[in-house]
Design a protein around this motif. Structure first.
Motif, PDB file in Angstrom:
ATOM      1  N   GLN A  30      42.333  31.020 -26.035  1.00 58.38           N
ATOM      2  CA  GLN A  30      43.161  29.354 -26.572  1.00 58.38           C
ATOM      3  C   GLN A  30      42.559  28.813 -27.161  1.00 58.38           C
ATOM      4  O   GLN A  30      43.589  27.945 -27.973  1.00 58.38           O
ATOM      5  CB  GLN A  30      42.498  28.747 -24.711  1.00 58.38           C
ATOM      6  CG  GLN A  30      43.636  29.100 -23.487  1.00 58.38           C
ATOM      7  CD  GLN A  30      43.262  28.530 -22.722  1.00 58.38           C
ATOM      8  OE1 GLN A  30      42.194  28.220 -22.815  1.00 58.38           O
ATOM      9  NE2 GLN A  30      43.721  28.409 -21.930  1.00 58.38           N
ATOM     10  N   ALA A  31      40.884  28.873 -27.851  1.00 54.58           N
ATOM     11  CA  ALA A  31      40.501  28.868 -28.477  1.00 54.58           C
ATOM     12  C   ALA A  31      41.382  28.786 -30.133  1.00 54.58           C
ATOM     13  O   ALA A  31      41.408  28.236 -31.217  1.00 54.58           O
ATOM     14  CB  ALA A  31      39.127  28.638 -28.969  1.00 54.58           C
ATOM     15  N   VAL A  32      41.811  30.833 -30.270  1.00 56.38           N
ATOM     16  CA  VAL A  32      42.011  31.211 -31.370  1.00 56.38           C
ATOM     17  C   VAL A  32      43.306  30.458 -31.224  1.00 56.38           C
ATOM     18  O   VAL A  32      44.075  30.532 -32.851  1.00 56.38           O
ATOM     19  CB  VAL A  32      42.065  32.369 -31.654  1.00 56.38           C
ATOM     20  CG1 VAL A  32      43.210  32.809 -31.966  1.00 56.38           C
ATOM     21  CG2 VAL A  32      40.416  33.188 -31.641  1.00 56.38           C
ATOM     22  N   ALA A  33      43.807  29.909 -31.189  1.00 57.39           N
ATOM     23  CA  ALA A  33      45.172  29.997 -30.642  1.00 57.39           C
ATOM     24  C   ALA A  33      45.630  28.344 -30.869  1.00 57.39           C
ATOM     25  O   ALA A  33      46.331  27.907 -31.988  1.00 57.39           O
ATOM     26  CB  ALA A  33      45.759  29.963 -29.005  1.00 57.39           C
ATOM     27  N   LEU A  34      44.667  27.761 -30.373  1.00 53.72           N
ATOM     28  CA  LEU A  34      44.319  26.101 -30.946  1.00 53.72           C
ATOM     29  C   LEU A  34      44.458  26.012 -32.731  1.00 53.72           C
ATOM     30  O   LEU A  34      44.241  25.319 -33.154  1.00 53.72           O
ATOM     31  CB  LEU A  34      43.430  24.809 -30.451  1.00 53.72           C
ATOM     32  CG  LEU A  34      43.515  23.864 -31.005  1.00 53.72           C
ATOM     33  CD1 LEU A  34      44.545  22.951 -30.522  1.00 53.72           C
ATOM     34  CD2 LEU A  34      41.780  23.520 -29.325  1.00 53.72           C
ATOM     35  N   VAL A  35      43.447  26.879 -33.124  1.00 59.42           N
ATOM     36  CA  VAL A  35      42.825  26.992 -34.840  1.00 59.42           C
ATOM     37  C   VAL A  35      44.119  27.090 -35.483  1.00 59.42           C
ATOM     38  O   VAL A  35      44.058  26.941 -36.696  1.00 59.42           O
ATOM     39  CB  VAL A  35      41.743  27.919 -34.741  1.00 59.42           C
ATOM     40  CG1 VAL A  35      41.095  27.475 -36.033  1.00 59.42           C
ATOM     41  CG2 VAL A  35      40.325  26.802 -34.439  1.00 59.42           C
ATOM     42  N   ASP A  36      44.428  28.198 -35.118  1.00 56.95           N
ATOM     43  CA  ASP A  36      45.477  29.276 -35.443  1.00 56.95           C
ATOM     44  C   ASP A  36      47.058  28.326 -36.264  1.00 56.95           C
ATOM     45  O   ASP A  36      47.543  28.027 -36.483  1.00 56.95           O
ATOM     46  CB  ASP A  36      46.172  30.565 -34.630  1.00 56.95           C
ATOM     47  CG  ASP A  36      47.039  31.294 -36.037  1.00 56.95           C
ATOM     48  OD1 ASP A  36      47.039  31.397 -37.348  1.00 56.95           O
ATOM     49  OD2 ASP A  36      47.976  31.460 -35.524  1.00 56.95           O
ATOM     50  N   SER A  37      47.540  27.153 -34.829  1.00 58.43           N
ATOM     51  CA  SER A  37      48.010  26.277 -34.834  1.00 58.43           C
ATOM     52  C   SER A  37      47.530  24.851 -35.912  1.00 58.43           C
ATOM     53  O   SER A  37      48.580  24.508 -36.484  1.00 58.43           O
ATOM     54  CB  SER A  37      48.234  25.498 -33.439  1.00 58.43           C
ATOM     55  OG  SER A  37      48.760  24.564 -33.316  1.00 58.43           O
ATOM     56  N   ALA A  54      43.048  25.658 -45.455  1.00 62.70           N
ATOM     57  CA  ALA A  54      43.782  25.978 -44.267  1.00 62.70           C
ATOM     58  C   ALA A  54      42.556  25.914 -42.856  1.00 62.70           C
ATOM     59  O   ALA A  54      42.741  25.231 -42.489  1.00 62.70           O
ATOM     60  CB  ALA A  54      45.145  26.826 -43.995  1.00 62.70           C
ATOM     61  N   ALA A  55      41.727  26.729 -43.026  1.00 54.85           N
ATOM     62  CA  ALA A  55      40.579  26.666 -42.172  1.00 54.85           C
ATOM     63  C   ALA A  55      39.539  25.528 -42.437  1.00 54.85           C
ATOM     64  O   ALA A  55      39.290  25.160 -41.284  1.00 54.85           O
ATOM     65  CB  ALA A  55      39.765  27.756 -42.435  1.00 54.85           C
ATOM     66  N   ILE A  56      39.680  25.381 -43.108  1.00 60.23           N
ATOM     67  CA  ILE A  56      38.406  23.650 -43.929  1.00 60.23           C
ATOM     68  C   ILE A  56      39.507  22.461 -43.513  1.00 60.23           C
ATOM     69  O   ILE A  56      39.221  21.983 -42.420  1.00 60.23           O
ATOM     70  CB  ILE A  56      38.171  23.867 -45.312  1.00 60.23           C
ATOM     71  CG1 ILE A  56      37.134  24.656 -45.406  1.00 60.23           C
ATOM     72  CG2 ILE A  56      37.774  22.139 -45.037  1.00 60.23           C
ATOM     73  CD1 ILE A  56      36.745  24.603 -47.053  1.00 60.23           C
ATOM     74  N   MET A  57      40.353  22.192 -43.372  1.00 56.38           N
ATOM     75  CA  MET A  57      41.011  21.129 -43.405  1.00 56.38           C
ATOM     76  C   MET A  57      41.549  21.474 -41.707  1.00 56.38           C
ATOM     77  O   MET A  57      41.612  20.618 -41.046  1.00 56.38           O
ATOM     78  CB  MET A  57      42.480  21.309 -43.920  1.00 56.38           C
ATOM     79  CG  MET A  57      42.709  21.119 -45.193  1.00 56.38           C
ATOM     80  SD  MET A  57      41.874  19.411 -45.876  1.00 56.38           S
ATOM     81  CE  MET A  57      42.705  17.913 -45.223  1.00 56.38           C
ATOM     82  N   ALA A  58      42.141  22.456 -40.695  1.00 62.55           N
ATOM     83  CA  ALA A  58      42.173  22.765 -39.689  1.00 62.55           C
ATOM     84  C   ALA A  58      41.080  21.923 -39.293  1.00 62.55           C
ATOM     85  O   ALA A  58      41.105  21.530 -37.764  1.00 62.55           O
ATOM     86  CB  ALA A  58      42.379  23.845 -39.795  1.00 62.55           C
ATOM     87  N   ALA A  59      39.413  22.323 -40.005  1.00 61.10           N
ATOM     88  CA  ALA A  59      38.346  22.479 -39.122  1.00 61.10           C
ATOM     89  C   ALA A  59      37.816  21.264 -38.996  1.00 61.10           C
ATOM     90  O   ALA A  59      37.477  20.340 -37.959  1.00 61.10           O
ATOM     91  CB  ALA A  59      36.920  23.128 -39.476  1.00 61.10           C
ATOM     92  N   VAL A  60      37.958  20.437 -40.580  1.00 60.30           N
ATOM     93  CA  VAL A  60      38.401  18.598 -39.817  1.00 60.30           C
ATOM     94  C   VAL A  60      38.580  17.646 -39.202  1.00 60.30           C
ATOM     95  O   VAL A  60      38.692  17.209 -38.710  1.00 60.30           O
ATOM     96  CB  VAL A  60      38.194  18.315 -41.916  1.00 60.30           C
ATOM     97  CG1 VAL A  60      38.569  16.707 -42.008  1.00 60.30           C
ATOM     98  CG2 VAL A  60      37.478  18.879 -41.774  1.00 60.30           C
ATOM     99  N   THR A  61      40.261  18.364 -39.715  1.00 57.67           N
ATOM    100  CA  THR A  61      41.265  17.855 -37.842  1.00 57.67           C
ATOM    101  C   THR A  61      41.105  17.710 -36.423  1.00 57.67           C
ATOM    102  O   THR A  61      40.528  16.880 -35.983  1.00 57.67           O
ATOM    103  CB  THR A  61      42.700  18.024 -38.541  1.00 57.67           C
ATOM    104  OG1 THR A  61      43.026  18.574 -39.447  1.00 57.67           O
ATOM    105  CG2 THR A  61      44.128  17.588 -37.449  1.00 57.67           C
TER     106      THR A  61
END
Length: 108
Positions: A30-37, A54-61
């Motif tokens: 579930q966490a992977v799906a959220l992060v990938d989304s 993309a990973a950094i911006m997703a993490a910050v968001t």
């Protein structure tokens, strides 16, 4: 291949193997799906970006959304159990860091 103590995941088109006990695999997926989304959402807002960006911006968001929920602001994540979420996020970050390190070591 996913094994009892490992989980194969795909984030932003890249495959990773994470150490994960069987009882936590569903939550991790579930966490992977959220992060990938979130990564896909970030990438969809502009020009083509790197996986790292993309990973950094997703993490910050995601961190921003978590902090908003902790501060009591009205957001869709306001009902999140923040202590439990923080523990789970910390554990997932450690798993992702280990997977990225393993992936980078395999490249060199």
């Amino acid at each position: 291949m996913t094994t009892p103590n490992h989980l194969d995941i795909t984030l932003f088109g890249r495959e990773y193997r994470l150490a994960c006990p069987p009882e936590q695999q569903a939550a991790l997926l579930q966490a992977v799906a959220l992060v990938d989304s979130k990564m896909q959402e970030v990438a969809g807002k502009g020009r083509q970006i790197s996986v790292d960006r993309a990973a950094i911006m997703a993490a910050v968001t995601l961190a921003h959304e978590l902090l908003q929920s902790q501060n009591g602001s009205s957001s869709p994540t306001a009902s999140v159990d923040t202590m439990e979420s923080r523990r789970k996020v910390d554990a997932m970050v450690q798993r992702v860091d280990a997977a990225i390190e393993t992936h980078q070591n395999a490249l060199f």
